[in-house]
Design a protein around this motif. Structure first.
Motif, PDB file in Angstrom:
ATOM      1  N   GLY A 321      -4.329  -3.618  26.571  1.00  0.00           N
ATOM      2  CA  GLY A 321      -5.781  -3.677  26.564  1.00  0.00           C
ATOM      3  C   GLY A 321      -6.457  -2.739  25.583  1.00  0.00           C
ATOM      4  N   VAL A 322      -5.703  -2.203  24.633  1.00  0.00           N
ATOM      5  CA  VAL A 322      -6.270  -1.271  23.666  1.00  0.00           C
ATOM      6  C   VAL A 322      -6.857  -2.041  22.486  1.00  0.00           C
ATOM      7  CG1 VAL A 322      -5.772   0.640  22.081  1.00  0.00           C
ATOM      8  CG2 VAL A 322      -4.632   0.538  24.316  1.00  0.00           C
ATOM      9  N   ARG A 323      -8.066  -1.688  22.100  1.00  0.00           N
ATOM     10  CA  ARG A 323      -8.661  -2.224  20.885  1.00  0.00           C
ATOM     11  C   ARG A 323      -8.040  -1.466  19.719  1.00  0.00           C
ATOM     12  NH1 ARG A 323     -13.437  -1.152  22.070  1.00  0.00           N
ATOM     13  NH2 ARG A 323     -14.212  -3.140  22.848  1.00  0.00           N
ATOM     14  N   VAL A 324      -7.263  -2.154  18.900  1.00  0.00           N
ATOM     15  CA  VAL A 324      -6.467  -1.468  17.887  1.00  0.00           C
ATOM     16  C   VAL A 324      -6.682  -2.093  16.516  1.00  0.00           C
ATOM     17  CG1 VAL A 324      -4.437  -2.910  18.378  1.00  0.00           C
ATOM     18  CG2 VAL A 324      -4.128  -0.684  17.269  1.00  0.00           C
ATOM     19  N   LYS A 325      -6.676  -1.234  15.516  1.00  0.00           N
ATOM     20  CA  LYS A 325      -6.795  -1.678  14.135  1.00  0.00           C
ATOM     21  C   LYS A 325      -5.747  -0.951  13.318  1.00  0.00           C
ATOM     22  CE  LYS A 325     -10.036  -1.784  10.218  1.00  0.00           C
ATOM     23  NZ  LYS A 325     -11.410  -1.430   9.769  1.00  0.00           N
ATOM     24  N   PHE A 326      -4.984  -1.696  12.542  1.00  0.00           N
ATOM     25  CA  PHE A 326      -4.020  -1.076  11.640  1.00  0.00           C
ATOM     26  C   PHE A 326      -4.688  -0.942  10.281  1.00  0.00           C
ATOM     27  CE2 PHE A 326      -1.008  -1.276  14.829  1.00  0.00           C
ATOM     28  CZ  PHE A 326       0.227  -0.785  14.420  1.00  0.00           C
ATOM     29  N   ARG A 327      -4.786   0.288   9.813  1.00  0.00           N
ATOM     30  CA  ARG A 327      -5.479   0.534   8.558  1.00  0.00           C
ATOM     31  C   ARG A 327      -4.643   0.058   7.382  1.00  0.00           C
ATOM     32  NH1 ARG A 327      -7.316   6.516   7.039  1.00  0.00           N
ATOM     33  NH2 ARG A 327      -8.491   6.267   8.986  1.00  0.00           N
ATOM     34  N   HIS A 328      -5.316  -0.673   6.486  1.00  0.00           N
ATOM     35  CA  HIS A 328      -4.682  -1.075   5.228  1.00  0.00           C
ATOM     36  C   HIS A 328      -4.647   0.129   4.307  1.00  0.00           C
ATOM     37  CE1 HIS A 328      -3.635  -3.252   1.631  1.00  0.00           C
ATOM     38  NE2 HIS A 328      -4.767  -2.918   1.042  1.00  0.00           N
ATOM     39  N   ARG A 329      -3.474   0.448   3.789  1.00  0.00           N
ATOM     40  CA  ARG A 329      -3.340   1.620   2.922  1.00  0.00           C
ATOM     41  C   ARG A 329      -3.913   1.305   1.555  1.00  0.00           C
ATOM     42  NH1 ARG A 329       2.898   2.685   3.540  1.00  0.00           N
ATOM     43  NH2 ARG A 329       2.571   3.701   1.546  1.00  0.00           N
ATOM     44  N   LYS A 330      -4.979   2.049   1.199  1.00  0.00           N
ATOM     45  CA  LYS A 330      -5.646   1.847  -0.094  1.00  0.00           C
ATOM     46  C   LYS A 330      -5.329   3.018  -1.008  1.00  0.00           C
ATOM     47  CE  LYS A 330      -9.865   0.124  -0.025  1.00  0.00           C
ATOM     48  NZ  LYS A 330      -9.729  -1.277  -0.407  1.00  0.00           N
ATOM     49  N   GLY A 331      -5.215   2.716  -2.292  1.00  0.00           N
ATOM     50  CA  GLY A 331      -5.059   3.782  -3.271  1.00  0.00           C
ATOM     51  C   GLY A 331      -3.695   4.441  -3.306  1.00  0.00           C
ATOM     52  N   ASP A 332      -2.644   3.752  -2.832  1.00  0.00           N
ATOM     53  CA  ASP A 332      -1.305   4.349  -2.835  1.00  0.00           C
ATOM     54  C   ASP A 332      -0.905   4.869  -4.213  1.00  0.00           C
ATOM     55  OD1 ASP A 332      -1.264   3.584  -0.235  1.00  0.00           O
ATOM     56  OD2 ASP A 332       0.520   2.313  -0.376  1.00  0.00           O
ATOM     57  N   ARG A 333      -1.249   4.100  -5.237  1.00  0.00           N
ATOM     58  CA  ARG A 333      -0.773   4.447  -6.587  1.00  0.00           C
ATOM     59  C   ARG A 333      -1.528   5.617  -7.207  1.00  0.00           C
ATOM     60  NH1 ARG A 333       0.400  -1.470  -9.420  1.00  0.00           N
ATOM     61  NH2 ARG A 333       1.905  -2.195  -7.861  1.00  0.00           N
ATOM     62  N   ILE A 334      -2.612   6.046  -6.576  1.00  0.00           N
ATOM     63  CA  ILE A 334      -3.361   7.177  -7.128  1.00  0.00           C
ATOM     64  C   ILE A 334      -3.302   8.377  -6.186  1.00  0.00           C
ATOM     65  CG2 ILE A 334      -4.891   5.726  -8.497  1.00  0.00           C
ATOM     66  CD1 ILE A 334      -7.067   6.234  -6.360  1.00  0.00           C
ATOM     67  N   ASP A 335      -2.267   8.457  -5.328  1.00  0.00           N
ATOM     68  CA  ASP A 335      -2.134   9.576  -4.405  1.00  0.00           C
ATOM     69  C   ASP A 335      -3.409   9.762  -3.598  1.00  0.00           C
ATOM     70  OD1 ASP A 335       0.488  10.353  -5.134  1.00  0.00           O
ATOM     71  OD2 ASP A 335      -0.296  11.321  -6.925  1.00  0.00           O
ATOM     72  N   ALA A 336      -3.910   8.648  -3.001  1.00  0.00           N
ATOM     73  CA  ALA A 336      -5.199   8.716  -2.317  1.00  0.00           C
ATOM     74  C   ALA A 336      -5.115   9.356  -0.944  1.00  0.00           C
ATOM     75  CB  ALA A 336      -5.806   7.317  -2.192  1.00  0.00           C
TER      76      ALA A 336
END
Length: 355
Positions: A321-336
């Protein structure tokens, strides 16, 4: 007067400009003009403020520093993410990020040079904390990131999730966020400003008493004290229960849903039992769980869970019953990821903030 000896205007915009207007005997409307150039028209220097007389601009330049940082590196990713590595006047470095997502333009800002919370997987805290940022240094990040936008783009959201523990520098942070929130600042609604913390109950309670109810994000990273003490050492002096109780009090006062952050680490906090424990903690709470697959840091022994482990973890949470969101990893190539760019850089050619 040398630049470093001048007061930083962004530390206290209203008070500084009011004092200047009185001493220089200029009309009060000049104060509003300067504010508009700073927060709306994105001025890069005093000379850009072209509706001010030259003598007024020269006087302001003589009295105040406008920028105190230098852009040491500016990186850009294909997904629209941009990151600035800023060098401070005393030699420290901080990072801030602009994220583009459909119509949203979100910035992520820092509050300290380094971090003292000791999260074992985080690049920001590997060298500890050097000092708190001033209110002006926090505002400066916001304005520098805003200047990366094209004229038809506007900042929509602020997340205080960069380097440092925001609630350990709450006095200065609140001054900076007031500039972002006010109508003659950036006009960003409090509900679009999120403050992230590992969980400092007294500071959470203080934030609950503040006139603006910003959104609160709490970095859990573990569903029990034994594991959290290992991953977030400061937890030994706090404990999960007091943090969750403080979060409940904040929700009761603000009415704003709490976000819980959970960095997913391969074979460490990503087991089915961890997901079940997490579901039990969040059950019955008005909460969003933001799960962040780990972004590897050079020199640290932690990895990203497999797709299968991530899917299993998510399925258990949703079944609970948990409202869950998996974050999309942005900026991997720029050490974000927080702290990565600072650690990866040797001294580089500096770029003028007016470009």
């Amino acid at each position: 007067m040398s630049d470093q000896a001048k007061p930083h205007l962004l530390n206290s915009v209203d008070a500084s400009l009011a004092e200047w207007a009185a001493e220089a005997k200029v009309p009060r409307y000049r104060v509003a003009q300067v504010r508009k150039w700073l927060f709306e028209k994105r001025a890069g220097d005093w000379e850009a403020m072209t509706d001010l007389p030259k003598a007024v601009r020269a006087d302001l330049a003589e009295r105040f520093q406008l920028w105190t940082t230098e852009v040491t590196k500016h990186t850009q990713a294909d997904d629209g993410t941009e990151k600035l590595l800023l060098s401070l006047a005393d030699g420290g470095q901080i990072e801030c990020v602009l994220l583009r997502d459909t119509t949203r333009r979100t910035i992520c800002i820092s509050t300290q040079v380094g971090c003292g919370m000791g999260c074992v997987f985080c690049a920001s805290g590997l060298d500890g904390v050097d000092r708190n940022l001033t209110a002006g240094e926090i505002v400066e990040q916001i304005l520098l990131l805003q200047r990366l936008l094209s004229p038809d783009e506007r900042l929509s959201h602020i997340v205080v999730m960069g380097m440092g523990e925001p609630l350990a520098n709450l006095d200065r942070l609140l001054v900076a966020l007031a500039e972002a929130h006010r109508e003659d600042g950036l006009g960003i609604s409090a509900r679009r400003i999120t403050i992230s913390t590992v969980g400092l109950p007294p500071a959470i309670d203080r934030l609950a008493r503040h006139e603006q109810n910003y959104r609160l994000a709490i970095s859990l990273h573990a569903p029990n004290d034994e594991l959290r003490n290992q991953l977030v050492p400061v937890n030994k002096n706090i404990g999960l229960d007091p943090i969750m109780q403080a979060a409940d009090r904040y929700f009761d006062v603000s009415g704003r849903r709490i976000t819980y952050e959970y960095v997913l680490l391969a074979d460490l906090n990503d087991a089915p039992e961890h997901a079940r424990q997490l579901a039990r903690i969040l059950q019955g709470r008005e909460a969003l769980l933001n799960v962040i697959p780990y972004n590897p840091v050079a020199g640290l022994p932690y990895g990203t869970p497999t797709a299968e482990r991530r899917q299993t973890f998510r399925a258990i949470l949703e079944e609970g019953g948990v409202r869950v969101k998996f974050r999309h990893r942005k900026g991997d190539r720029i050490d974000a990821a927080c702290g990565q760019l600072r650690r990866s850089q040797q001294p580089l050619h500096q770029i003028s903030t007016s470009t």
